[in-house]
Design a protein around this motif. Structure first.
Motif, PDB file in Angstrom:
ATOM      1  N   LEU A 119      35.749  57.953  83.958  1.00 20.69           N
ATOM      2  CA  LEU A 119      36.791  58.205  84.818  1.00 20.69           C
ATOM      3  C   LEU A 119      38.251  57.318  84.537  1.00 20.69           C
ATOM      4  O   LEU A 119      39.454  57.837  84.326  1.00 20.69           O
ATOM      5  CB  LEU A 119      36.467  57.756  86.397  1.00 20.69           C
ATOM      6  N   GLU A 120      37.976  56.137  84.012  1.00 20.54           N
ATOM      7  CA  GLU A 120      39.072  55.224  83.807  1.00 20.54           C
ATOM      8  C   GLU A 120      39.812  55.591  82.394  1.00 20.54           C
ATOM      9  O   GLU A 120      40.936  55.860  82.423  1.00 20.54           O
ATOM     10  CB  GLU A 120      38.753  53.737  83.640  1.00 20.54           C
ATOM     11  N   ASP A 121      38.849  56.260  81.503  1.00 26.03           N
ATOM     12  CA  ASP A 121      39.482  56.533  80.238  1.00 26.03           C
ATOM     13  C   ASP A 121      40.054  57.972  80.531  1.00 26.03           C
ATOM     14  O   ASP A 121      41.181  58.228  79.798  1.00 26.03           O
ATOM     15  CB  ASP A 121      38.262  56.918  79.245  1.00 26.03           C
ATOM     16  N   ALA A 122      39.533  58.764  81.167  1.00 29.81           N
ATOM     17  CA  ALA A 122      40.039  60.167  81.500  1.00 29.81           C
ATOM     18  C   ALA A 122      41.335  60.074  82.288  1.00 29.81           C
ATOM     19  O   ALA A 122      42.320  60.826  81.939  1.00 29.81           O
ATOM     20  CB  ALA A 122      39.083  61.123  82.142  1.00 29.81           C
ATOM     21  N   VAL A 123      41.681  59.334  83.109  1.00 30.58           N
ATOM     22  CA  VAL A 123      42.879  58.792  83.663  1.00 30.58           C
ATOM     23  C   VAL A 123      43.828  58.377  82.993  1.00 30.58           C
ATOM     24  O   VAL A 123      44.864  58.793  83.065  1.00 30.58           O
ATOM     25  CB  VAL A 123      42.482  58.243  85.077  1.00 30.58           C
ATOM     26  N   LYS A 124      43.639  57.601  82.292  1.00 33.17           N
ATOM     27  CA  LYS A 124      44.491  56.816  81.222  1.00 33.17           C
ATOM     28  C   LYS A 124      45.184  57.933  80.384  1.00 33.17           C
ATOM     29  O   LYS A 124      46.294  57.688  79.813  1.00 33.17           O
ATOM     30  CB  LYS A 124      44.026  55.549  80.605  1.00 33.17           C
ATOM     31  N   GLN A 125      44.315  58.941  79.817  1.00 31.40           N
ATOM     32  CA  GLN A 125      44.855  59.851  78.972  1.00 31.40           C
ATOM     33  C   GLN A 125      45.636  60.827  79.403  1.00 31.40           C
ATOM     34  O   GLN A 125      46.510  61.707  78.921  1.00 31.40           O
ATOM     35  CB  GLN A 125      43.494  60.762  78.277  1.00 31.40           C
ATOM     36  N   SER A 126      45.824  60.778  80.969  1.00 32.68           N
ATOM     37  CA  SER A 126      46.688  61.813  81.503  1.00 32.68           C
ATOM     38  C   SER A 126      48.113  61.462  81.721  1.00 32.68           C
ATOM     39  O   SER A 126      48.418  60.319  82.021  1.00 32.68           O
ATOM     40  CB  SER A 126      46.031  62.203  82.831  1.00 32.68           C
ATOM     41  N   LYS A 127      49.031  62.257  81.525  1.00 35.38           N
ATOM     42  CA  LYS A 127      50.239  62.090  81.752  1.00 35.38           C
ATOM     43  C   LYS A 127      51.074  62.127  83.031  1.00 35.38           C
ATOM     44  O   LYS A 127      51.854  61.480  83.347  1.00 35.38           O
ATOM     45  CB  LYS A 127      51.220  63.323  80.847  1.00 35.38           C
TER      46      LYS A 127
END
Length: 380
Positions: free
Chosen positions: A283-291
């Motif tokens: 979740l942390e990695d996916a959220v950091k990739q979102s603009k």
């Protein structure tokens, strides 16, 4: 040759025409001449200074109505004393002139307020993320409309008081201001309450232009604040019109009262065999990739557990309400795909333990074997 001698000569030449027709023709001619003079003056100003002074065209457009009326009244004021009219026609024209002059003053006052507000609001054009701009825009718009309403009321009242019948009625009304005043107050209560609510909103500002609010279970943005109502632009482009007094008397949600950033919640039910730390890292990695993420909040917690599943709650933050909604939808979709593809053991399951009873075992033992099995045993 003075004006009186000129009018006497004209009257002698046109003696066969009724005097009232001559007088009205002079008044109408003066009005038409004033309109022509206005158009000629504006054309000359635009040709001479329009290219160098673009604001001049805007000023001319906004003051066109009052300027035309002022020139017409000036022309009538010059011609009316010289027109050959008797008192039966002159008196109504003079009264109409006074009413028009009062309306001109009110019109000019409203234009001054509107132009001053527009000039002031030019410094605050972007109100989407600027809280200071939204504050000033809200205050100026509310005060402008309340001021316009007061100017209209005063202008109409002053114009009506020029008539003797209305003046006598007003004096008698004030003289017997008991029951009549109560009736008028009750009839005007909704209008007055909304005007007072508008002043309260302008001062305390529970809502501002482009605030995200929830009213009557409907989510939208404050699009406009009028003198008696507020227009809410709902998420599906509908418009909800709400009285101003609603925001003073009833509770509502304002998602952008102090800041536009919001925390979105994503709830998910998973099996007890789910690897929660692994889901948290993903979740942390996916959220950091979102603009859409504003870089403030991302968190995953186990908030509940029942006999079948555990409930996970993910918190993610965004810059405003629309981006928060889009971010929640994006992360929820990707999270479901991750658990389905990478962690199928975490999908919710229905568990059941089947325990055969003693009667079922006895019945199974007494049940005859199939014919094929009996023939096979006989051959052996």
């Amino acid at each position: 040759m003075n004006w009186q001698a000129l009018m006497a000569e004209i009257d002698g030449m046109l003696g066969w025409i009724p005097s009232w027709f001559v007088g009205l023709s002079l008044v109408v001619g003066a009005i038409l001449l004033a309109q022509f003079a206005y158009r000629l003056a504006m054309w000359l100003l635009t040709r001479a200074f329009g290219a160098r002074l673009p604001l001049l065209s805007v000023f001319i457009d906004r003051t066109a109505g009052p300027a035309r009326l002022a020139l017409c009244l000036a022309a009538v004021a010059l011609v009316l004393p010289l027109a050959p009219l008797d008192d039966t026609i002159r008196t109504p024209l003079m009264r109409l002139f006074v009413v028009a002059f009062i309306a001109l003053i009110g019109w000019i006052s409203i234009r001054i307020v509107d132009m001053s507000a527009a000039r002031y609001l030019q410094n605050f054009r972007d109100v989407s993320e600027n809280f200071v701009a939204r504050k000033h825009v809200t205050q100026v718009r509310v005060f402008k409309r309340v001021t316009d309403t007061i100017i209209v009321i005063i202008t109409v009242s002053t114009a009506l008081m020029t008539f003797d019948s209305v003046r006598q009625y007003g004096v008698s009304l004030f003289a017997s201001a008991g029951a009549a005043g109560i009736i008028v107050g009750l009839a005007a209560r909704p209008l007055l309450s909304n005007l007072i609510a508008g002043l309260q909103i302008a001062i305390t500002q529970p809502i501002r232009i482009e605030d995200a609010v929830i009213i009557e279970n409907e989510w939208g943005w404050v699009e406009d604040i009028a003198s008696t109502y507020v227009v809410i632009r709902l998420w599906d482009w509908r418009r909800m019109v709400v009285p101003l007094s609603y925001f003073i008397e009833k509770p509502f949600q304002n998602w952008t009262r102090d800041t536009a950033s919001l925390i979105g919640v994503i709830a998910l039910h998973v099996d007890y065999r789910a690897d929660v730390p692994r889901i948290r890292r993903w979740l942390e990695d996916a959220v950091k990739q979102s603009k859409l993420w504003d870089g403030a909040v991302v968190n995953l917690q186990v908030i509940d557990a029942d006999s079948r599943t555990i409930e996970l709650r993910a918190l993610v933050s965004a810059r405003n309400a629309p981006q928060s909604w889009d971010l929640r939808c994006e992360i929820r979709e990707r999270l479901v795909a991750f658990i389905r593809d990478e962690m199928p053991e975490a999908l919710p399951r229905e568990r059941a333990i089947l325990i055969p009873s003693a009667d079922a075992d006895a019945d199974f033992l007494r049940r005859p074997a199939p014919p094929e099995k009996m023939r096979a045993n006989a051959r052996n």
